[in-house]
Scaffold this motif. Structure first.
Motif, short mmCIF file in Angstrom:
data_model
loop_
_atom_site.label_atom_id
_atom_site.label_comp_id
_atom_site.label_asym_id
_atom_site.label_seq_id
_atom_site.Cartn_x
_atom_site.Cartn_y
_atom_site.Cartn_z
N PHE A 175 7.51 15.40 7.64
CA PHE A 175 7.07 14.63 6.50
C PHE A 175 7.65 15.73 5.31
O PHE A 175 7.56 16.87 5.34
N GLY A 176 7.87 14.95 4.19
CA GLY A 176 8.25 15.87 3.06
C GLY A 176 7.44 15.59 1.77
O GLY A 176 6.02 14.89 2.06
N ASN A 177 7.36 16.21 0.61
CA ASN A 177 6.50 16.21 -0.34
C ASN A 177 6.70 14.93 -1.31
O ASN A 177 7.61 14.04 -0.95
N THR A 178 5.67 14.62 -2.20
CA THR A 178 6.09 13.47 -3.01
C THR A 178 5.34 13.81 -4.30
O THR A 178 4.33 14.47 -4.40
N SER A 179 5.92 13.16 -5.23
CA SER A 179 5.17 13.35 -6.69
C SER A 179 4.11 12.17 -7.01
O SER A 179 3.50 12.24 -8.07
N SER A 228 0.64 10.22 -6.90
CA SER A 228 -0.55 10.44 -6.70
C SER A 228 -1.44 9.99 -5.67
O SER A 228 -0.63 9.02 -4.98
N ALA A 229 -2.32 10.45 -5.12
CA ALA A 229 -2.95 9.91 -3.92
C ALA A 229 -3.46 8.42 -3.86
O ALA A 229 -3.30 7.85 -3.05
N ALA A 230 -3.60 8.16 -5.29
CA ALA A 230 -4.14 6.62 -5.49
C ALA A 230 -2.63 5.86 -5.52
O ALA A 230 -2.98 4.51 -4.90
N THR A 231 -1.80 6.38 -5.83
CA THR A 231 -0.34 5.40 -5.84
C THR A 231 0.09 5.47 -4.36
O THR A 231 0.67 4.14 -4.13
N ALA A 232 0.12 6.61 -3.72
CA ALA A 232 0.53 6.52 -2.38
C ALA A 232 -0.34 5.76 -1.34
O ALA A 232 0.22 5.29 -0.61
N TRP A 270 -5.14 14.00 -2.76
CA TRP A 270 -4.61 14.56 -1.45
C TRP A 270 -5.82 15.67 -0.75
O TRP A 270 -6.20 16.64 -1.29
N ILE A 271 -5.77 15.45 0.27
CA ILE A 271 -6.69 16.31 1.23
C ILE A 271 -6.12 16.99 2.25
O ILE A 271 -5.21 16.54 3.08
N PRO A 272 -6.16 18.72 2.33
CA PRO A 272 -5.62 19.25 3.28
C PRO A 272 -5.93 18.79 4.59
O PRO A 272 -7.01 18.47 4.98
N LEU A 273 -4.99 18.69 5.64
CA LEU A 273 -5.27 18.38 6.81
C LEU A 273 -5.40 19.59 7.67
O LEU A 273 -4.24 20.29 7.81
N ASN A 286 3.14 19.49 1.80
CA ASN A 286 2.89 20.43 0.39
C ASN A 286 2.22 21.65 0.95
O ASN A 286 1.36 21.92 0.50
N ASN A 287 3.13 22.62 1.34
CA ASN A 287 2.55 23.84 1.93
C ASN A 287 1.43 23.61 2.92
O ASN A 287 0.26 24.35 2.85
N GLY A 288 1.45 22.55 3.73
CA GLY A 288 0.80 22.26 4.62
C GLY A 288 0.39 20.68 4.74
O GLY A 288 0.77 20.15 3.50
N LEU A 289 0.10 20.06 5.74
CA LEU A 289 -0.10 18.64 5.85
C LEU A 289 -1.07 18.11 4.88
O LEU A 289 -2.27 18.82 4.97
N GLN A 290 -1.15 17.11 4.18
CA GLN A 290 -2.09 16.48 3.32
C GLN A 290 -2.02 15.02 3.65
O GLN A 290 -0.98 14.45 3.69
N TYR A 291 -3.55 14.41 3.36
CA TYR A 291 -3.29 13.14 3.50
C TYR A 291 -4.06 12.55 2.37
O TYR A 291 -4.82 13.16 1.67
#
Length: 304
Positions: A88-92, A94-98, A117-120, A106-111
């Protein structure tokens, strides 16, 4: 016309369409689209070794995608006895748009939960989880702020940061808790349950009729950011647990408190305990903890 015929011959040679199935580098497709990266699949039948599947990509008639497997069990399936990792890569975005359910690194998995965005959390093995146990049998504190000089004796109606602990146990790296300063530093992202007890040496508890300044003793956890600062600007959150009293004591009594709280801590964030009390409506200095060896003042931090 001759050029068109040659083009069709090339296309047919590179792929095979049978019953709506297309194979690239294989004459034996196992899905609507089947790409054999190494051209190592059997010419017929549906028996494929794991190594033959490892370099294949398949799209099934049900719309499932298999990368490294010809039998995807879910919409996207990369499971194989070989290299089955998914990157998985990073993305610019927002959580609402994604949108809810999106995943990024992003320095760790987030969902995304649709709002943020919440750290997994990455599960730690049982032997790698942090557990700290400490006790305190002295009256050393830092008054008002944790950067002050160490003082012997607690102050009524002041913030008494508890330092000079005795560490009785710590697993993992063994250096997450600084017993001298009383500061616990998270070695990695995780949920930590922190608990500590304080017990004052027996004293007369004098009732205060001022309802805005009740007789009470507080046990408090303070969470700091992952810098080295211990100023108010470095505080992320504070959790207070208070015990209150409403009558004069005929004789001397113990006054104790406990605070247990759960914290999500990012690597490098710091946690520190302190106590605040108003037990006799005075600013008398040098109150004492019950410093016997019976474990009245203890601290435990356990990673979940």
């Amino acid at each position: 016309m001759m050029r068109k015929n040659i083009l069709w011959i090339v296309l047919i040679a590179g792929c095979n369409a049978v019953s709506g199935q297309m194979g690239i580098n294989t004459m034996n497709p196992q899905g609507v689209l089947h790409v054999d990266g190494q051209k190592d699949n059997p010419a017929s039948g549906n028996t494929f070794t794991a190594s033959q599947q490892e370099n294949d990509v398949v799209v099934t008639a049900s719309g499932r995608l298999g990368a490294g497997t010809i039998s995807p069990a879910v919409k996207v399936d990369a499971r194989n006895q070989g290299n089955g990792a998914v990157g998985f890569g990073n993305t610019s975005l927002s959580a609402a748009t994604a949108d809810e359910g999106a995943v990024k690194y992003n320095n760790g998995l987030q969902y995304s939960n649709g709002n943020e965005w919440i750290p997994l959390l990455t599960a730690q093995s049982g032997s790698n989880k942090v557990i700290v146990i400490a006790s305190k049998t002295n009256n050393n504190v830092k008054l008002v702020n944790p950067s002050a000089n160490t003082t012997t004796g607690l102050q009524n109606r002041q913030s008494n940061y508890l330092v000079s602990w005795t560490k009785t146990f710590e697993n993992n790296s063994g250096n997450s808790f600084n017993a001298s300063t009383g500061v616990f530093t998270a070695p990695h992202d995780g949920v930590y349950v922190a608990s500590f007890n304080t017990d004052m040496a027996p004293l007369a508890i004098n009732y205060n009729t001022d309802t805005l300044s009740p007789i009470q003793i507080e046990a408090i956890w303070q969470l700091y950011d992952n810098t080295t600062g211990l100023a108010a600007s470095n505080i992320i959150s504070t959790v207070k647990c208070a015990n209150t009293m409403s009558s004069n004591s005929i004789g001397n009594l113990d006054a104790g408190s406990n605070c247990t709280a759960s914290f999500f801590m990012s690597a490098g964030q710091r946690l520190m305990p302190y106590t605040w009390f108003n037990l006799n409506n005075s600013n008398t200095a040098n109150f004492s903890l019950n410093t016997s060896a019976d474990g009245y003042n203890s601290l435990t931090i356990a990673e979940q």
